[in-house]
Write a protein that holds these residues in place. Structure first.
Motif, mmCIF file in Angstrom:
data_model
loop_
_atom_site.group_PDB
_atom_site.id
_atom_site.type_symbol
_atom_site.label_atom_id
_atom_site.label_comp_id
_atom_site.label_asym_id
_atom_site.label_seq_id
_atom_site.Cartn_x
_atom_site.Cartn_y
_atom_site.Cartn_z
ATOM 1 N N LEU A 256 66.187 -25.457 4.148
ATOM 2 C CA LEU A 256 66.101 -26.809 3.572
ATOM 3 C C LEU A 256 65.937 -26.740 2.054
ATOM 4 O O LEU A 256 66.527 -27.542 1.330
ATOM 5 C CB LEU A 256 64.959 -27.588 4.223
ATOM 6 N N ILE A 257 65.169 -25.766 1.571
ATOM 7 C CA ILE A 257 65.047 -25.580 0.110
ATOM 8 C C ILE A 257 66.421 -25.240 -0.465
ATOM 9 O O ILE A 257 66.852 -25.815 -1.476
ATOM 10 C CB ILE A 257 64.029 -24.465 -0.228
ATOM 11 N N ALA A 258 67.126 -24.306 0.199
ATOM 12 C CA ALA A 258 68.441 -23.862 -0.292
ATOM 13 C C ALA A 258 69.446 -25.016 -0.347
ATOM 14 O O ALA A 258 70.340 -25.028 -1.191
ATOM 15 C CB ALA A 258 68.975 -22.743 0.612
ATOM 16 N N GLU A 259 69.271 -26.014 0.536
ATOM 17 C CA GLU A 259 70.204 -27.143 0.581
ATOM 18 C C GLU A 259 69.693 -28.353 -0.230
ATOM 19 O O GLU A 259 70.223 -29.456 -0.098
ATOM 20 C CB GLU A 259 70.475 -27.541 2.036
ATOM 21 N N GLY A 260 68.654 -28.128 -1.030
ATOM 22 C CA GLY A 260 68.136 -29.210 -1.871
ATOM 23 C C GLY A 260 67.400 -30.276 -1.085
ATOM 24 O O GLY A 260 67.352 -31.446 -1.476
ATOM 25 N N ARG A 261 66.806 -29.871 0.046
ATOM 26 C CA ARG A 261 66.078 -30.813 0.910
ATOM 27 C C ARG A 261 64.673 -30.293 1.204
ATOM 28 O O ARG A 261 64.206 -30.381 2.340
ATOM 29 C CB ARG A 261 66.824 -31.011 2.233
ATOM 30 N N SER A 262 64.020 -29.726 0.224
ATOM 31 C CA SER A 262 62.700 -29.109 0.430
ATOM 32 C C SER A 262 61.788 -30.008 1.262
ATOM 33 O O SER A 262 61.704 -31.208 1.024
ATOM 34 C CB SER A 262 62.049 -28.822 -0.921
ATOM 35 N N PHE A 263 61.126 -29.403 2.234
ATOM 36 C CA PHE A 263 60.393 -30.156 3.262
ATOM 37 C C PHE A 263 58.892 -30.120 3.018
ATOM 38 O O PHE A 263 58.317 -29.055 2.806
ATOM 39 C CB PHE A 263 60.705 -29.540 4.632
ATOM 40 N N THR A 264 58.266 -31.299 3.094
ATOM 41 C CA THR A 264 56.801 -31.397 3.107
ATOM 42 C C THR A 264 56.408 -32.316 4.249
ATOM 43 O O THR A 264 56.952 -33.414 4.368
ATOM 44 C CB THR A 264 56.265 -31.971 1.787
ATOM 45 N N GLY A 265 55.477 -31.859 5.094
ATOM 46 C CA GLY A 265 55.051 -32.673 6.232
ATOM 47 C C GLY A 265 54.858 -31.803 7.447
ATOM 48 O O GLY A 265 54.526 -30.613 7.319
ATOM 49 N N VAL A 266 55.057 -32.385 8.613
ATOM 50 C CA VAL A 266 54.964 -31.623 9.859
ATOM 51 C C VAL A 266 56.380 -31.395 10.391
ATOM 52 O O VAL A 266 57.132 -32.342 10.602
ATOM 53 C CB VAL A 266 54.100 -32.354 10.907
#
Length: 411
Positions: A256-266
């Motif tokens: 997700l980071i690599a695709e520009g969608r860095s994730f925060t949460g569960v």
């Protein structure tokens, strides 16, 4: 600190219950909450009214917001909160697409070599039916978008699979959520759920749980939002857990980071233990329901401190009780199809805890207001012992014809 939980179901009640134990919490709010949630002040603002929720946070000086359900995530609630300079524990709209579109999730897993079932995507019903005929059964038909846990059909016969395609693509049962279908190979094995607190590349897994989605005993009947479950899952080996952490959860966060969608949460991974090892059935981008109601009672940590630590890039050092928990859902008769509302909620006593979901009314008289009405849970040294406690308590309502529950969970 004042804290807000967004949502109205059993998952949100479990979050409120756990947060209410924190000495760091001053005032606790739920929006909209439900009539069974007494540990927080319920505010009548729906989950998708983002303007109303932002106004509430400002007016009540709320320092942390936790988003329970998927709909506001898909609408970009986290982005809006960030723009307003507000602290929220939830993924952005771009990151939440991992749950919002099954076709995106499947292609993402393929790109990042995350193990999952073979699949194809269709918006043309005839092409979908031809694929089913060619593949054979059993086979799995899924609505691409959000369908409140009901957009999945595990078809044992070709007729069932074709009926599911017609239901979704022709009859538009799930509206736009079913405008595209994902058809997957059927995976053989036992399911388990694995959730983790995530912030960018940092992934902190919770204990495993097993959720029973089918309405009736022995996993028969239609898929529901979940009829109960237990935690932890004893038949998942340490080796398979390590594989799941490294090759599923961590790879997903990194991808997700690599695709520009860095994730925060569960991050929630619904996994199948196949002969080749764990494979992903689906991702959710929020706490699972009913897993949250079963897992949080086993957490030793202060939940608000966990959220604070994860957002600050610190290891929350998760600790768990050396026990098992079991939760059984009491559902309105007829669920997940047509069901009645307005029936009185029965009193259930015993060494159990309750998470209210589809309820309305007052403290004096709660009434059913949804399909899954409440979850009755218990902790003990083993899941079967915890299950016995739950079923002992549920025996009190065996003559009540308004409700039903499964009698085989955790045993």
């Amino acid at each position: 600190m004042n804290v807000l939980v967004i949502g109205k179901g059993g998952r949100e009640h479990a979050l409120v219950q756990k947060l209410s134990e924190s000495p760091m919490v001053d005032e606790l709010y739920a929006a909209p909450g439900n009539a069974g949630i007494t540990e927080a002040t319920c505010v009548d603002i729906v989950e998708t009214d983002i303007d109303g929720l932002i106004a509430l946070v400002h007016s009540k000086d709320i320092g942390m917001t936790i988003v329970g359900p998927e709909a506001p995530l898909e609408l970009g609630i986290a982005d809006r909160f960030h723009e307003a300079g507000l602290k929220v524990f939830a993924p952005t709209q771009k990151a939440a697409l991992l749950e919002g579109s099954k076709s995106y999730a499947k292609a993402f897993m393929q790109r990042h070599e995350i193990p999952s079932a073979a699949y194809a995507t269709f918006s043309d019903p005839e092409a979908a039916k031809d694929y089913i005929q060619a593949q054979g059964v059993p086979i799995v038909v899924k609505a691409d978008g959000l369908a409140a846990g009901k957009g999945v059909v595990v078809a044992e016969t070709t007729e069932e699979a074709i009926e599911a395609v017609d239901d979704m693509l022709v009859n538009k049962r799930f509206a736009d959520a079913g405008a595209t279908v994902v058809i997957e190979e059927f995976m053989e094995g036992k399911e388990f759920s694995l959730m983790a607190f995530v912030n960018g590349k940092d992934v902190y897994p919770m204990i495993t749980a097993r959720d029973h989605k089918r309405a009736y005993n022995q996993d028969k009947g239609p898929n529901t939002g979940g009829m109960g479950g237990y935690a932890p899952v004893p038949d998942v080996s340490a080796e398979d857990l390590t594989f799941s952490y490294e090759h599923i959860l961590q790879k997903t966060a990194d991808g997700l980071i690599a695709e520009g969608r860095s994730f925060t949460g569960v991050l929630y991974a619904g996994l199948m233990m196949t002969q080749e090892g764990p494979k992903v059935i689906e991702f959710n981008t929020r706490f699972g329901d009913p897993e949250t109601q079963i897992i949080l009672p086993l957490m030793k940590n202060d939940l608000l401190q966990v959220f604070e630590d994860v957002l600050a890039g610190k290891d929350p050092e998760l600790e768990w009780e050396d026990q098992a928990s079991v939760g059984v859902v009491l559902a309105a008769n007829g669920y997940p199809e047509a069901y009645k509302k307005g029936m009185p909620i029965p009193q259930i006593n015993g060494n159990v805890y309750t998470a209210y979901a589809g309820v309305a009314g007052t403290d004096e008289q709660l009434v059913a207001n949804g399909g899954r009405v409440l979850l009755v849970g218990a902790k003990n040294d083993t899941a079967p012992e915890a299950a016995k406690t739950v079923y002992q308590a549920l025996k009190q309502i065996d003559n009540n014809t308004d409700y039903f529950y499964r009698t085989d969970i955790g045993l």
